[in-house]
Design a protein around this motif. Structure first.
Motif, PDB file in Angstrom:
ATOM      1  N   TYR A  87      19.149   0.845  32.680  1.00 23.25           N
ATOM      2  CA  TYR A  87      19.284   1.039  31.409  1.00 23.25           C
ATOM      3  C   TYR A  87      19.662  -0.689  31.118  1.00 23.25           C
ATOM      4  CZ  TYR A  87      21.744   4.427  34.044  1.00 23.25           C
ATOM      5  OH  TYR A  87      22.226   6.251  34.916  1.00 23.25           O
ATOM      6  N   VAL A  88      19.405  -1.656  32.112  1.00 25.80           N
ATOM      7  CA  VAL A  88      18.750  -2.293  31.758  1.00 25.80           C
ATOM      8  C   VAL A  88      17.590  -2.755  30.886  1.00 25.80           C
ATOM      9  CG1 VAL A  88      18.936  -5.258  32.636  1.00 25.80           C
ATOM     10  CG2 VAL A  88      20.487  -3.215  33.285  1.00 25.80           C
ATOM     11  N   VAL A  89      17.646  -3.994  29.925  1.00 28.00           N
ATOM     12  CA  VAL A  89      16.002  -3.960  28.944  1.00 28.00           C
ATOM     13  C   VAL A  89      15.863  -5.344  30.234  1.00 28.00           C
ATOM     14  CG1 VAL A  89      17.446  -4.188  26.653  1.00 28.00           C
ATOM     15  CG2 VAL A  89      17.050  -5.709  28.145  1.00 28.00           C
ATOM     16  N   GLU A  90      14.462  -5.167  29.849  1.00 32.73           N
ATOM     17  CA  GLU A  90      13.503  -6.627  30.930  1.00 32.73           C
ATOM     18  C   GLU A  90      13.660  -7.492  29.941  1.00 32.73           C
ATOM     19  OE1 GLU A  90      10.519  -8.639  31.570  1.00 32.73           O
ATOM     20  OE2 GLU A  90      10.474  -8.143  30.043  1.00 32.73           O
ATOM     21  N   SER A  91      14.356  -9.211  31.371  1.00 30.84           N
ATOM     22  CA  SER A  91      14.715  -9.778  30.622  1.00 30.84           C
ATOM     23  C   SER A  91      13.359 -10.730  29.880  1.00 30.84           C
ATOM     24  CB  SER A  91      15.368 -10.386  31.494  1.00 30.84           C
ATOM     25  OG  SER A  91      14.469 -10.974  32.530  1.00 30.84           O
ATOM     26  N   THR A  92      12.584 -10.788  30.419  1.00 34.74           N
ATOM     27  CA  THR A  92      11.629 -11.576  29.457  1.00 34.74           C
ATOM     28  C   THR A  92      10.554 -11.469  28.191  1.00 34.74           C
ATOM     29  OG1 THR A  92      10.461 -12.450  31.654  1.00 34.74           O
ATOM     30  CG2 THR A  92       9.574 -12.616  29.820  1.00 34.74           C
ATOM     31  N   THR A  93      10.568  -9.934  27.877  1.00 34.95           N
ATOM     32  CA  THR A  93      10.615  -9.457  26.619  1.00 34.95           C
ATOM     33  C   THR A  93      11.729  -9.068  25.704  1.00 34.95           C
ATOM     34  OG1 THR A  93       9.403  -8.135  27.706  1.00 34.95           O
ATOM     35  CG2 THR A  93       9.929  -7.259  24.984  1.00 34.95           C
ATOM     36  N   TYR A  94      12.648  -8.987  26.443  1.00 31.31           N
ATOM     37  CA  TYR A  94      13.974  -9.417  25.565  1.00 31.31           C
ATOM     38  C   TYR A  94      14.190 -10.865  25.013  1.00 31.31           C
ATOM     39  CZ  TYR A  94      19.802 -10.394  24.128  1.00 31.31           C
ATOM     40  OH  TYR A  94      19.804 -10.782  23.775  1.00 31.31           O
ATOM     41  N   THR A  96      12.306 -13.530  24.326  1.00 29.15           N
ATOM     42  CA  THR A  96      11.621 -13.351  23.258  1.00 29.15           C
ATOM     43  C   THR A  96      11.812 -12.799  22.014  1.00 29.15           C
ATOM     44  OG1 THR A  96       9.343 -13.338  24.730  1.00 29.15           O
ATOM     45  CG2 THR A  96       8.361 -13.267  22.513  1.00 29.15           C
ATOM     46  N   HIS A  97      11.907 -12.089  22.224  1.00 27.83           N
ATOM     47  CA  HIS A  97      13.191 -11.193  20.665  1.00 27.83           C
ATOM     48  C   HIS A  97      13.707 -12.594  20.180  1.00 27.83           C
ATOM     49  CE1 HIS A  97      15.191  -8.684  18.154  1.00 27.83           C
ATOM     50  NE2 HIS A  97      16.082  -9.046  19.540  1.00 27.83           N
ATOM     51  N   VAL A  98      15.330 -12.107  21.062  1.00 31.13           N
ATOM     52  CA  VAL A  98      16.120 -13.514  20.772  1.00 31.13           C
ATOM     53  C   VAL A  98      15.548 -14.546  19.885  1.00 31.13           C
ATOM     54  CG1 VAL A  98      18.264 -14.169  21.095  1.00 31.13           C
ATOM     55  CG2 VAL A  98      17.835 -12.783  22.729  1.00 31.13           C
ATOM     56  N   SER A  99      14.464 -15.402  20.724  1.00 26.42           N
ATOM     57  CA  SER A  99      14.519 -16.519  20.111  1.00 26.42           C
ATOM     58  C   SER A  99      13.314 -16.168  18.826  1.00 26.42           C
ATOM     59  CB  SER A  99      13.441 -16.865  21.241  1.00 26.42           C
ATOM     60  OG  SER A  99      11.620 -16.395  21.689  1.00 26.42           O
ATOM     61  N   SER A 100      13.357 -15.327  18.674  1.00 28.47           N
ATOM     62  CA  SER A 100      11.913 -15.300  17.395  1.00 28.47           C
ATOM     63  C   SER A 100      12.451 -14.422  16.542  1.00 28.47           C
ATOM     64  CB  SER A 100      10.596 -14.676  18.141  1.00 28.47           C
ATOM     65  OG  SER A 100      11.060 -13.403  18.433  1.00 28.47           O
ATOM     66  N   ALA A 101      14.117 -13.824  16.463  1.00 31.63           N
ATOM     67  CA  ALA A 101      14.640 -13.393  15.555  1.00 31.63           C
ATOM     68  C   ALA A 101      14.785 -14.150  14.422  1.00 31.63           C
ATOM     69  CB  ALA A 101      15.691 -12.595  16.082  1.00 31.63           C
ATOM     70  N   VAL A 102      14.889 -13.967  13.544  1.00 32.78           N
ATOM     71  CA  VAL A 102      15.703 -14.817  11.642  1.00 32.78           C
ATOM     72  C   VAL A 102      16.978 -15.160  12.093  1.00 32.78           C
ATOM     73  CG1 VAL A 102      15.488 -15.433   9.545  1.00 32.78           C
ATOM     74  CG2 VAL A 102      13.861 -14.302  10.825  1.00 32.78           C
ATOM     75  N   GLU A 103      17.674 -16.363  12.668  1.00 29.28           N
ATOM     76  CA  GLU A 103      18.908 -16.304  12.899  1.00 29.28           C
ATOM     77  C   GLU A 103      19.691 -16.855  11.395  1.00 29.28           C
ATOM     78  OE1 GLU A 103      21.567 -17.968  16.049  1.00 29.28           O
ATOM     79  OE2 GLU A 103      19.110 -18.567  15.927  1.00 29.28           O
ATOM     80  N   ALA A 104      20.727 -15.757  11.070  1.00 31.34           N
ATOM     81  CA  ALA A 104      21.819 -16.228  10.260  1.00 31.34           C
ATOM     82  C   ALA A 104      22.971 -15.494  10.446  1.00 31.34           C
ATOM     83  CB  ALA A 104      20.847 -15.076   9.126  1.00 31.34           C
ATOM     84  N   ARG A 105      23.939 -16.460  10.062  1.00 30.38           N
ATOM     85  CA  ARG A 105      25.466 -16.065  10.026  1.00 30.38           C
ATOM     86  C   ARG A 105      25.728 -14.713   9.351  1.00 30.38           C
ATOM     87  NH1 ARG A 105      28.375 -17.867  14.474  1.00 30.38           N
ATOM     88  NH2 ARG A 105      27.648 -20.091  15.254  1.00 30.38           N
ATOM     89  N   GLU A 106      26.525 -13.561   9.953  1.00 28.78           N
ATOM     90  CA  GLU A 106      26.681 -12.450   8.877  1.00 28.78           C
ATOM     91  C   GLU A 106      27.810 -12.374   8.068  1.00 28.78           C
ATOM     92  OE1 GLU A 106      27.487  -9.450  11.670  1.00 28.78           O
ATOM     93  OE2 GLU A 106      26.148 -10.402  13.526  1.00 28.78           O
ATOM     94  N   ARG A 107      27.393 -12.190   6.917  1.00 32.65           N
ATOM     95  CA  ARG A 107      28.692 -12.474   6.133  1.00 32.65           C
ATOM     96  C   ARG A 107      28.850 -11.286   6.145  1.00 32.65           C
ATOM     97  NH1 ARG A 107      26.469 -15.164   0.613  1.00 32.65           N
ATOM     98  NH2 ARG A 107      29.638 -15.061   0.161  1.00 32.65           N
ATOM     99  N   LEU A 108      30.770 -10.626   6.734  1.00 33.56           N
ATOM    100  CA  LEU A 108      31.225  -9.823   6.922  1.00 33.56           C
ATOM    101  C   LEU A 108      31.711  -9.491   5.234  1.00 33.56           C
ATOM    102  CD1 LEU A 108      32.363 -10.334   9.893  1.00 33.56           C
ATOM    103  CD2 LEU A 108      30.497  -9.535   9.461  1.00 33.56           C
ATOM    104  N   THR A 109      31.210  -7.614   4.641  1.00 31.82           N
ATOM    105  CA  THR A 109      32.037  -7.633   3.307  1.00 31.82           C
ATOM    106  C   THR A 109      33.240  -6.479   3.727  1.00 31.82           C
ATOM    107  OG1 THR A 109      29.866  -5.515   3.373  1.00 31.82           O
ATOM    108  CG2 THR A 109      29.648  -7.731   1.940  1.00 31.82           C
ATOM    109  N   VAL A 147      21.016  -1.596  28.175  1.00 35.33           N
ATOM    110  CA  VAL A 147      21.241  -2.213  27.947  1.00 35.33           C
ATOM    111  C   VAL A 147      21.703  -3.797  28.150  1.00 35.33           C
ATOM    112  CG1 VAL A 147      23.414  -2.961  29.598  1.00 35.33           C
ATOM    113  CG2 VAL A 147      23.092  -0.452  29.211  1.00 35.33           C
ATOM    114  N   VAL A 148      21.429  -4.605  27.450  1.00 38.54           N
ATOM    115  CA  VAL A 148      21.350  -5.932  27.145  1.00 38.54           C
ATOM    116  C   VAL A 148      22.337  -6.607  27.513  1.00 38.54           C
ATOM    117  CG1 VAL A 148      21.391  -5.779  24.051  1.00 38.54           C
ATOM    118  CG2 VAL A 148      20.166  -7.426  26.088  1.00 38.54           C
ATOM    119  N   ASP A 149      22.150  -7.591  27.744  1.00 37.71           N
ATOM    120  CA  ASP A 149      23.198  -9.817  28.164  1.00 37.71           C
ATOM    121  C   ASP A 149      22.982 -10.156  26.297  1.00 37.71           C
ATOM    122  OD1 ASP A 149      22.432 -11.129  30.489  1.00 37.71           O
ATOM    123  OD2 ASP A 149      20.753 -10.103  29.006  1.00 37.71           O
ATOM    124  N   SER A 150      23.698 -10.598  26.135  1.00 44.06           N
ATOM    125  CA  SER A 150      23.478 -11.479  24.744  1.00 44.06           C
ATOM    126  C   SER A 150      23.636 -12.924  25.042  1.00 44.06           C
ATOM    127  CB  SER A 150      24.247 -11.055  23.512  1.00 44.06           C
ATOM    128  OG  SER A 150      24.411  -9.534  23.223  1.00 44.06           O
TER     129      SER A 150
END
Length: 227
Positions: A87-94, A96-109, A147-150
């Motif tokens: 159930y563990v994702v492949e760490s290298t691909t994960y 890469t996803h995190v580093s390339s994803a657009v990071e923005a603070r979540e505004r909770l409504t 399953v993924v560790d953040s």
């Protein structure tokens, strides 16, 4: 503790029937008999037998916000035993996803999700602060490769990855899935936009996704979240 980890790893190898021909992505996962998988526990021509609305994938998403993993002095000494297995994702691909994803603070409504706010806090001495998982909602069995560790970034970008990995696991030919998530009212807002902007997030062709909040968490939400 090291011996215990090795013993658990060998036990998983034995249970999953691993041989000498190597292990592929998602192997070692225990199969959930309640999860419909065409060609495995479901006929390939199921659309000619059952109505489409009756056959759907049901997932539940949850996060553990107290899993803290400290940085090691020598990073090479931290060797994962089950990278991309079970159930563990492949760490290298994960990563890469995190580093390339657009990071923005979540505004909770909605409500004040203290768990999300706390997980967004920066902790420079840690490589992971939480674990997100996507599981079969029928029996609570983890869906393989989910399953993924953040390791860094906002809560949602980390949880998105195991969600999309689970949606693509043995789901060919199924057109409907239900995604139960305690903060679905927030997560569904930019759901499809994130798929379009991230090369590592893909939804199976022709699949409709219905998001929902589990009854256990409804009392913590506003009335606007119920629909």
């Amino acid at each position: 503790m090291q011996i215990t980890h090795l013993w658990v790893y060998l036990a998983f190898l034995q249970i999953s029937g691993a041989g000498h021909d190597g292990l592929g992505v998602g192997q070692q996962a225990l199969f959930c008999p309640a999860f419909p998988q065409p060609g495995v526990n479901f006929p390939d021509n199921w659309e000619q037998i059952y109505p489409t609305w009756l056959v759907k994938l049901q997932y539940v998403v949850h996060g553990n916000f107290s899993a803290q993993h400290r940085k090691m002095k020598i990073s090479q000494d931290d060797v994962p035993l089950s990278d991309s297995l079970a159930y563990v994702v492949e760490s290298t691909t994960y990563a890469t996803h995190v580093s390339s994803a657009v990071e923005a603070r979540e505004r909770l409504t909605c409500q004040n999700h203290r768990a999300i706010n706390a997980s967004n806090a920066s902790r420079k001495n840690l490589t992971a602060t939480r674990i997100g998982a996507t599981a079969c909602a029928r029996h609570g069995c983890f869906v393989s490769h989910s399953v993924v560790d953040s390791q860094k970034g906002e809560h949602q970008m980390n949880v998105d990855y195991p969600i999309y990995q689970a949606l693509n696991y043995q789901s060919q030919g199924i057109h409907l899935s239900i995604l139960a998530y305690d903060v679905a009212c927030q997560g569904q807002i930019n759901f499809l936009k994130q798929v379009q902007e991230d090369a590592y997030l893909q939804v199976p062709d022709g699949m409709d996704i219905v998001t929902a909040i589990r009854k256990l968490h409804l009392s913590a939400h506003k009335l606007e979240c119920y629909p």
